[in-house]
Scaffold this motif. Structure first.
Motif, PDB file in Angstrom:
ATOM      1  N   ASN A  69     -23.416 -27.828 -54.840  1.00 48.02           N
ATOM      2  CA  ASN A  69     -22.966 -28.258 -56.162  1.00 48.02           C
ATOM      3  C   ASN A  69     -23.378 -29.717 -56.308  1.00 48.02           C
ATOM      4  N   LYS A  70     -22.820 -30.410 -57.274  1.00 49.19           N
ATOM      5  CA  LYS A  70     -23.254 -31.773 -57.542  1.00 49.19           C
ATOM      6  C   LYS A  70     -22.931 -32.732 -56.404  1.00 49.19           C
ATOM      7  N   ARG A  71     -21.965 -32.385 -55.549  1.00 48.96           N
ATOM      8  CA  ARG A  71     -21.538 -33.322 -54.524  1.00 48.96           C
ATOM      9  C   ARG A  71     -21.532 -32.731 -53.118  1.00 48.96           C
ATOM     10  N   SER A  72     -22.059 -31.542 -52.942  1.00 49.14           N
ATOM     11  CA  SER A  72     -22.064 -30.906 -51.628  1.00 49.14           C
ATOM     12  C   SER A  72     -23.452 -30.357 -51.338  1.00 49.14           C
ATOM     13  N   CYS A  73     -23.844 -30.411 -50.075  1.00 47.97           N
ATOM     14  CA  CYS A  73     -25.178 -29.943 -49.712  1.00 47.97           C
ATOM     15  C   CYS A  73     -25.226 -29.561 -48.243  1.00 47.97           C
ATOM     16  N   ILE A  74     -26.256 -28.808 -47.902  1.00 53.64           N
ATOM     17  CA  ILE A  74     -26.580 -28.458 -46.519  1.00 53.64           C
ATOM     18  C   ILE A  74     -28.031 -28.842 -46.276  1.00 53.64           C
ATOM     19  N   SER A  75     -28.305 -29.462 -45.127  1.00 47.74           N
ATOM     20  CA  SER A  75     -29.675 -29.871 -44.821  1.00 47.74           C
ATOM     21  C   SER A  75     -30.038 -29.482 -43.397  1.00 47.74           C
ATOM     22  N   LEU A  76     -31.314 -29.225 -43.190  1.00 52.56           N
ATOM     23  CA  LEU A  76     -31.857 -28.915 -41.874  1.00 52.56           C
ATOM     24  C   LEU A  76     -33.124 -29.729 -41.685  1.00 52.56           C
ATOM     25  N   ASP A  77     -33.195 -30.483 -40.576  1.00 53.17           N
ATOM     26  CA  ASP A  77     -34.370 -31.287 -40.265  1.00 53.17           C
ATOM     27  C   ASP A  77     -34.829 -30.983 -38.852  1.00 53.17           C
ATOM     28  N   LEU A  78     -36.118 -30.698 -38.702  1.00 51.74           N
ATOM     29  CA  LEU A  78     -36.746 -30.470 -37.398  1.00 51.74           C
ATOM     30  C   LEU A  78     -37.848 -31.512 -37.233  1.00 51.74           C
ATOM     31  N   TYR A  79     -37.852 -32.195 -36.088  1.00 50.16           N
ATOM     32  CA  TYR A  79     -38.722 -33.369 -35.951  1.00 50.16           C
ATOM     33  C   TYR A  79     -39.244 -33.460 -34.527  1.00 50.16           C
ATOM     34  N   ASN A  80     -40.496 -33.902 -34.395  1.00 46.19           N
ATOM     35  CA  ASN A  80     -41.147 -34.037 -33.091  1.00 46.19           C
ATOM     36  C   ASN A  80     -41.967 -35.324 -33.083  1.00 46.19           C
ATOM     37  N   ASP A  81     -41.791 -36.149 -32.039  1.00 48.85           N
ATOM     38  CA  ASP A  81     -42.517 -37.413 -31.904  1.00 48.85           C
ATOM     39  C   ASP A  81     -43.191 -37.428 -30.537  1.00 48.85           C
ATOM     40  N   ASN A  82     -44.483 -37.767 -30.522  1.00 48.92           N
ATOM     41  CA  ASN A  82     -45.275 -37.706 -29.291  1.00 48.92           C
ATOM     42  C   ASN A  82     -46.037 -39.017 -29.119  1.00 48.92           C
ATOM     43  N   TYR A  83     -45.706 -39.757 -28.064  1.00 54.98           N
ATOM     44  CA  TYR A  83     -46.236 -41.104 -27.871  1.00 54.98           C
ATOM     45  C   TYR A  83     -46.927 -41.192 -26.522  1.00 54.98           C
ATOM     46  N   GLU A  84     -48.115 -41.825 -26.498  1.00 58.52           N
ATOM     47  CA  GLU A  84     -48.875 -41.969 -25.261  1.00 58.52           C
ATOM     48  C   GLU A  84     -49.430 -43.382 -25.131  1.00 58.52           C
ATOM     49  N   ASN A  85     -49.568 -43.830 -23.892  1.00 60.21           N
ATOM     50  CA  ASN A  85     -50.203 -45.106 -23.584  1.00 60.21           C
ATOM     51  C   ASN A  85     -51.176 -44.898 -22.429  1.00 60.21           C
ATOM     52  N   GLU A  86     -52.404 -45.405 -22.603  1.00 53.90           N
ATOM     53  CA  GLU A  86     -53.432 -45.272 -21.574  1.00 53.90           C
ATOM     54  C   GLU A  86     -54.008 -46.639 -21.221  1.00 53.90           C
ATOM     55  N   TYR A  87     -54.466 -46.768 -19.971  1.00 50.04           N
ATOM     56  CA  TYR A  87     -55.242 -47.918 -19.542  1.00 50.04           C
ATOM     57  C   TYR A  87     -56.724 -47.597 -19.753  1.00 50.04           C
ATOM     58  N   ASP A  88     -57.421 -48.451 -20.493  1.00 52.03           N
ATOM     59  CA  ASP A  88     -58.843 -48.273 -20.772  1.00 52.03           C
ATOM     60  C   ASP A  88     -59.600 -49.345 -19.971  1.00 52.03           C
ATOM     61  N   TYR A  89     -60.194 -48.937 -18.850  1.00 54.01           N
ATOM     62  CA  TYR A  89     -60.785 -49.903 -17.931  1.00 54.01           C
ATOM     63  C   TYR A  89     -62.053 -50.530 -18.512  1.00 54.01           C
ATOM     64  N   ILE A  90     -62.100 -51.871 -18.455  1.00 55.07           N
ATOM     65  CA  ILE A  90     -63.227 -52.625 -19.013  1.00 55.07           C
ATOM     66  C   ILE A  90     -64.093 -53.228 -17.910  1.00 55.07           C
ATOM     67  N   LYS A  91     -63.700 -52.979 -16.655  1.00 51.71           N
ATOM     68  CA  LYS A  91     -64.541 -53.358 -15.519  1.00 51.71           C
ATOM     69  C   LYS A  91     -64.068 -52.568 -14.300  1.00 51.71           C
ATOM     70  N   ASP A  92     -64.908 -52.511 -13.297  1.00 57.32           N
ATOM     71  CA  ASP A  92     -64.547 -51.803 -12.074  1.00 57.32           C
ATOM     72  C   ASP A  92     -63.381 -52.511 -11.393  1.00 57.32           C
ATOM     73  N   SER A  93     -62.436 -51.684 -10.898  1.00 54.31           N
ATOM     74  CA  SER A  93     -61.285 -52.242 -10.198  1.00 54.31           C
ATOM     75  C   SER A  93     -60.810 -51.215  -9.179  1.00 54.31           C
ATOM     76  N   GLY A  94     -61.034 -51.503  -7.879  1.00 57.28           N
ATOM     77  CA  GLY A  94     -60.671 -50.543  -6.848  1.00 57.28           C
ATOM     78  C   GLY A  94     -61.420 -49.239  -7.040  1.00 57.28           C
ATOM     79  N   LYS A  95     -60.674 -48.130  -7.128  1.00 57.43           N
ATOM     80  CA  LYS A  95     -61.300 -46.831  -7.333  1.00 57.43           C
ATOM     81  C   LYS A  95     -61.590 -46.549  -8.804  1.00 57.43           C
ATOM     82  N   LYS A  96     -61.081 -47.382  -9.687  1.00 60.06           N
ATOM     83  CA  LYS A  96     -61.285 -47.183 -11.127  1.00 60.06           C
ATOM     84  C   LYS A  96     -62.615 -47.804 -11.543  1.00 60.06           C
ATOM     85  N   LYS A  97     -63.331 -47.096 -12.419  1.00 62.05           N
ATOM     86  CA  LYS A  97     -64.620 -47.550 -12.897  1.00 62.05           C
ATOM     87  C   LYS A  97     -64.531 -47.926 -14.373  1.00 62.05           C
ATOM     88  N   GLU A  98     -65.411 -48.814 -14.788  1.00 55.06           N
ATOM     89  CA  GLU A  98     -65.473 -49.190 -16.191  1.00 55.06           C
ATOM     90  C   GLU A  98     -65.654 -47.945 -17.064  1.00 55.06           C
TER      91      GLU A  98
END
Length: 722
Positions: free
Chosen positions: A352-381
């Motif tokens: 009605n004018k002052r009552s309601c029902i709501s449903l929200d479904l939400y997904n958040d996906n976050y990533e962080n990577e190291y991007d090598y800019i020079k050789d370091s130990g076993k890691k290559k540029e």
């Protein structure tokens, strides 16, 4: 049968109503473009065009209340039940914005001055007048309760003494998940979409769950109102700082679409060419490390809404974000890459004018990577190595029910799932936990002056069992005065990093602790507010008692640490207790002739006890003040706005790497708006950040007061097509 079927189909088509008219300013008759015109209790609405006119077509027959709102003006309502083409609404200006609707305090709609829970609001127009384009800058310069420990990795938020992990950041009620080094990535937020920012201080776990022990920041974005709105905002500043916003809004009645894109980028800079070094006799050495690294970020948002009938609205939304941080190859082996995408769907059904029902479904996906800019130990540029991956899933079923004229009940069921993988921090396999919650809240209004709100949340955490989080608020209105008292309980389970983390940052090794217990808090506050149309002042006091607060404790080095370059070893532990107490004063005033003033002061004493010893909490600041002076004047086709925004704070406490000194920052912004360009709108900005050229020029590695490179000039241009 055929005749009956035709009658059933055709008659409703005939029984359609049309409402049209004009919205203008009461004092001078000026047309108000972009005013919201909506039928209460329905999903039917629109916005006024450049001439202040509106049309609502194909409205099902019935009796309605038509509501007209516009930021900075008093809202107007009128009952309508038949075709009307002559509606005229004259809105009175409200220099002190107390009539805007807020939702964060109770999860239901209240006018700001009538909210039983104190809410502070920063409107989109205020942040644009101040020339602020990043959320951290907005909170830093507009609200004294916020402090930021600024690092090259991001801004570490503190609100009233409690750190980032205890402050829940929402965008339209949905959690902004994903962080790096404890910093929520605020650059994911497209500030050009912001309608207002609502700030709820203190424990709010009864409504919002675990992360809300310290408070909630809810960023409300603009919904498409006009038939078509295209917008471009460009801002350029020194040090290679560049912002570009593009958006397209379409509102076709039952269907609406919002599309936006934001690019942020900046060049890197040093505030000192030296770095701290305990092994050097001078205590510092030359370095190429930068206080602020060069970066670029992009964020894309899309939302579709559809209202098939007057009391149902469904939506689907998504976003994609990426950021790359470029670090000097002479000092680091890798750059930093960040990516995130979100998906959400939901529906709202008006009972009605002052009552309601709501449903929200939400997904958040976050990533962080190291991007090598020079050789370091076993890691290559060119190698890319995963640092962390965070997934967040949320489902929320909520109902708001009006039980008579003076009682409103809210109830809901919420599910959330948190997942973390961080090979670089010793979390090789994905760790996670599920949480179920039931919550309810009752709002009661008595005698027209007394409001009582009581709520309770039951939480079942997969690892830490069952918890109850109650809350209660009382507000009494006497004339222009409001008196509020509030109690809220908080509950927070340790996150995955605090339990399982093991990572070296610089010369410090931080270690998670699987024996950590959950944190609980009891928050008490009292507030007195005086408000009229030209002046508002609010005084608050609070005490927040936290048991088992999680922090880090220095522990003894182990054999081999020095050989690995480790100088400090820290373990996550539960403090015995912590007490945060303080007071705040906020005011806003309109003096006439276009002059207005807002300001605030915050005092916070944050202390914790560990092993019987009491000390100040990490990153706490005792004294903070903000002030903003604004002047605006309008000529026939030209409007000038001048804004002076300042912030001052005392020293920020740290247990290592030096205390950040107290300082002042001041910004000056001028906005030039040109009207009468037909369907086009044009707005230019020019200003100066850090007007008095303050820099914290100590060597790299200390806790900086600010990363500002000094006095910085900027300019911007906004183009609108309606």
């Amino acid at each position: 049968m055929l005749l009956a079927l035709m009658t059933f189909v055709i008659v409703p088509l005939w029984a359609q109503l049309t409402f049209s008219g004009k919205v203008m300013e009461a004092s001078n008759g000026r047309s108000l473009q972009g005013a919201s015109v909506r039928l209460e209790g329905t999903t039917i609405g629109t916005a006024t065009d450049r001439d202040g006119r509106f049309v609502l077509k194909n409205v099902p027959e019935g009796e309605y209340v038509l509501r007209v709102t516009f930021t900075g003006f008093e809202s107007v309502r009128e009952q309508v039940k038949s075709n009307r083409e002559d509606l005229i609404f004259q809105l009175k200006a409200l220099p002190v914005h107390l009539n805007q609707v807020v939702i964060t305090g109770t999860g239901t709609h209240h006018r700001l001055k009538d909210s039983p829970v104190p809410i502070e609001v920063i409107s989109g127009s205020e942040l644009r007048k101040a020339g602020l384009v990043k959320l951290d800058d907005v909170l830093r310069m507009q609200n004294p309760s916020f402090n930021f420990s600024t690092t090259a990795m991001g801004d570490y938020t503190t609100m009233n003494g409690l750190q980032n992990d205890y402050v829940l950041i929402l965008v339209d009620g949905k959690k902004l998940a994903g962080d790096i080094s404890g910093n929520t990535d605020l650059r994911r937020i497209d500030m050009n979409r912001v309608k207002r920012i609502e700030i709820l201080k203190g424990a709010a776990s009864a409504l919002y769950g675990s992360e809300a022990m310290g408070g909630v920041i809810n960023i409300i974005t603009e919904e498409p109102k006009e038939n078509l709105l295209l917008l471009s905002h460009t801002r350029i500043a020194e040090k290679g700082q560049f912002t570009q916003n593009l958006s397209a809004d379409v509102n076709a009645g039952k269907f609406s679409s919002h599309t936006s894109y934001q690019r942020l980028q900046a060049g890197g800079w040093q505030v000192s060419p030296y770095e701290t070094d305990d092994d050097d006799s001078r205590g510092y050495v030359e370095t190429t490390k930068q206080a602020s690294n060069r970066f670029r970020s992009d964020v894309f948002n899309q939302k579709f809404s559809f209202a098939p009938v007057k009391n149902l609205e469904v939506y689907a939304e998504g976003s994609y974000y990426q950021r790359h941080v470029y670090r000097p190859v002479t000092a680091y082996a890798y750059d930093m890459d960040y990516q995130d995408y979100t998906l959400g769907i939901g529906a709202k059904y008006l009972l009605n004018k002052r009552s309601c029902i709501s449903l929200d479904l939400y997904n958040d996906n976050y990533e962080n990577e190291y991007d090598y800019i020079k050789d370091s130990g076993k890691k290559k540029e060119g190698d890319k190595i995963l640092n962390l991956r965070q997934h967040y899933y949320n489902g929320n079923l909520k109902g708001v029910f009006t039980l008579g004229r003076f009682n409103k009940l809210s109830a809901g069921l919420e599910f959330r799932e948190d997942r973390l993988k961080s090979p670089d921090a010793g979390i090789e396999e994905t760790k996670g936990a599920d949480t179920w919650a039931l919550y309810a809240q009752d709002e009661l209004k008595l005698f027209g002056k007394l409001q009582i709100v009581a709520g309770l949340r039951y939480t079942h955490h997969e690892e830490f069992g069952d918890r109850l989080s109650p809350k209660a608020s009382v507000m009494m209105s006497v004339g222009d005065f409001n008196f509020r008292v509030n109690y809220a309980s908080g509950f927070r389970a340790p996150d995955m990093k605090q339990l399982y983390y093991k990572k070296i940052k610089g010369s410090t090794l931080s270690i998670g602790n699987p024996d950590l217990g959950p944190e609980t808090s009891n928050y008490y506050s009292a507030n007195i507010e005086y408000a009229n149309q030209r002046f508002n002042v609010s005084v608050s006091g609070y005490i927040n008692k936290v048991d088992d607060l999680i922090s880090t404790k220095k522990v003894d080095l182990e054999p081999g640490d020095k050989a690995d370059g480790i100088k400090t070893r820290k373990l996550y532990v539960n403090l015995n207790d912590a007490t945060l107490k303080g007071a705040e004063v906020n005011l806003s005033a309109y003096f006439g002739a276009g002059f207005s003033l807002t300001g605030g002061y915050s005092y916070c004493d944050a202390r914790g006890t560990l092993d019987g010893e009491k000390d100040r909490l990490e990153r706490s600041i005792r004294h903070t003040g903000t002030a903003s002076a604004n002047w605006t004047n309008e000529w026939k086709w030209y409007c000038l706005n001048v804004n002076l925004n300042a912030r001052g704070q005392s020293s920020r406490y740290h247990t290592s790497n030096g205390i950040a000194p107290g300082h002042w920052l001041c910004n000056l912004t001028t906005t030039h708006t040109i009207s009468r360009l037909g369907r086009f709108g044009l707005e230019a900005q020019a200003g100066v950040e850090n007007l008095f050229d303050y820099t914290d020029a100590r060597p790299f590695g200390v806790n900086y007061a600010t990363l500002s490179p000094g006095r910085t000039f900027f300019g911007g241009l906004t183009i609108r097509f309606h």
